[in-house]
Design a protein around this motif. Sequence first.
Motif, PDB file in Angstrom:
ATOM      1  N   MET A   1       0.808  -1.189   0.000  1.00  0.00           N
ATOM      2  CA  MET A   1       0.000   0.000   0.000  1.00  0.00           C
ATOM      3  C   MET A   1       0.856   1.260   0.000  1.00  0.00           C
ATOM      4  SD  MET A   1      -3.168   0.345  -0.121  1.00  0.00           S
ATOM      5  CE  MET A   1      -4.537   1.340   0.226  1.00  0.00           C
ATOM      6  N   SER A   2       2.128   1.119   0.405  1.00  0.00           N
ATOM      7  CA  SER A   2       2.975   2.308   0.486  1.00  0.00           C
ATOM      8  C   SER A   2       3.339   2.848  -0.893  1.00  0.00           C
ATOM      9  CB  SER A   2       4.236   2.005   1.289  1.00  0.00           C
ATOM     10  OG  SER A   2       5.023   1.073   0.568  1.00  0.00           O
ATOM     11  N   GLY A   3       3.191   2.042  -1.967  1.00  0.00           N
ATOM     12  CA  GLY A   3       3.527   2.492  -3.305  1.00  0.00           C
ATOM     13  C   GLY A   3       2.457   3.354  -3.933  1.00  0.00           C
ATOM     14  N   LYS A   4       1.296   3.491  -3.301  1.00  0.00           N
ATOM     15  CA  LYS A   4       0.200   4.250  -3.892  1.00  0.00           C
ATOM     16  C   LYS A   4       0.330   5.749  -3.650  1.00  0.00           C
ATOM     17  CE  LYS A   4      -2.591   0.668  -4.885  1.00  0.00           C
ATOM     18  NZ  LYS A   4      -3.138   0.355  -6.119  1.00  0.00           N
ATOM     19  N   THR A   5       0.996   6.168  -2.607  1.00  0.00           N
ATOM     20  CA  THR A   5       1.164   7.594  -2.348  1.00  0.00           C
ATOM     21  C   THR A   5       2.480   8.055  -2.944  1.00  0.00           C
ATOM     22  OG1 THR A   5       2.325   7.281  -0.267  1.00  0.00           O
ATOM     23  CG2 THR A   5      -0.104   7.364  -0.177  1.00  0.00           C
ATOM     24  N   GLY A   8       5.311   7.243  -0.652  1.00  0.00           N
ATOM     25  CA  GLY A   8       5.570   5.812  -0.682  1.00  0.00           C
ATOM     26  C   GLY A   8       6.364   5.408  -1.910  1.00  0.00           C
ATOM     27  N   GLN A   9       6.038   6.009  -3.034  1.00  0.00           N
ATOM     28  CA  GLN A   9       6.789   5.716  -4.263  1.00  0.00           C
ATOM     29  C   GLN A   9       8.229   6.187  -4.141  1.00  0.00           C
ATOM     30  OE1 GLN A   9       4.554   7.448  -7.442  1.00  0.00           O
ATOM     31  NE2 GLN A   9       3.043   5.784  -7.474  1.00  0.00           N
ATOM     32  N   LEU A  10       8.435   7.369  -3.539  1.00  0.00           N
ATOM     33  CA  LEU A  10       9.800   7.865  -3.333  1.00  0.00           C
ATOM     34  C   LEU A  10      10.588   6.949  -2.407  1.00  0.00           C
ATOM     35  CD1 LEU A  10       9.266  11.732  -3.006  1.00  0.00           C
ATOM     36  CD2 LEU A  10      10.132  10.462  -4.955  1.00  0.00           C
ATOM     37  N   THR A  11       9.934   6.445  -1.390  1.00  0.00           N
ATOM     38  CA  THR A  11      10.598   5.533  -0.465  1.00  0.00           C
ATOM     39  C   THR A  11      10.956   4.231  -1.174  1.00  0.00           C
ATOM     40  OG1 THR A  11       9.313   6.476   1.340  1.00  0.00           O
ATOM     41  CG2 THR A  11      10.376   4.355   1.757  1.00  0.00           C
TER      42      THR A  11
END
Length: 124
Positions: A1-5, A8-11
């Motif tokens: 779910m962290s890739g949706k924001t 999150g994508q930057l991380t």
Amino acid sequence: MSGKTFEGQLTRIGWEPGARPRPELVDDILDYHGRGGRRDIGPTLLGVAFGALLGLLLKGMALDGSPWGAGKGLFGDVIGAIALCGFLGAVLVAFLAALRAKTQPELLQFASINLLTLLIVYMV
């Protein structure tokens, strides 16, 4: 779910604030697009030299005390013809260089500085 924001994508990609691309990556991109090489100074210097010479010849045709130009005999007529042919050639080369700018950028570099120098010397 962290890739949706966005954060999150930057991380996920490991981006750090203030990060810069590797020099090798920049060089590869510039080489691919044809901007990696430096411009040669030869066409510029040649354009300045020919432009200054032609501008001086054209200016001498218009001045009263010059050794060439109107009313100065055969020598004046020959130098005047050379100056006028040189000016016509400079304009024609500038048009040709504008048409072939993508394939021959050195010609455009020469022609543009040649015409600019010619006009500056003639006007001053």
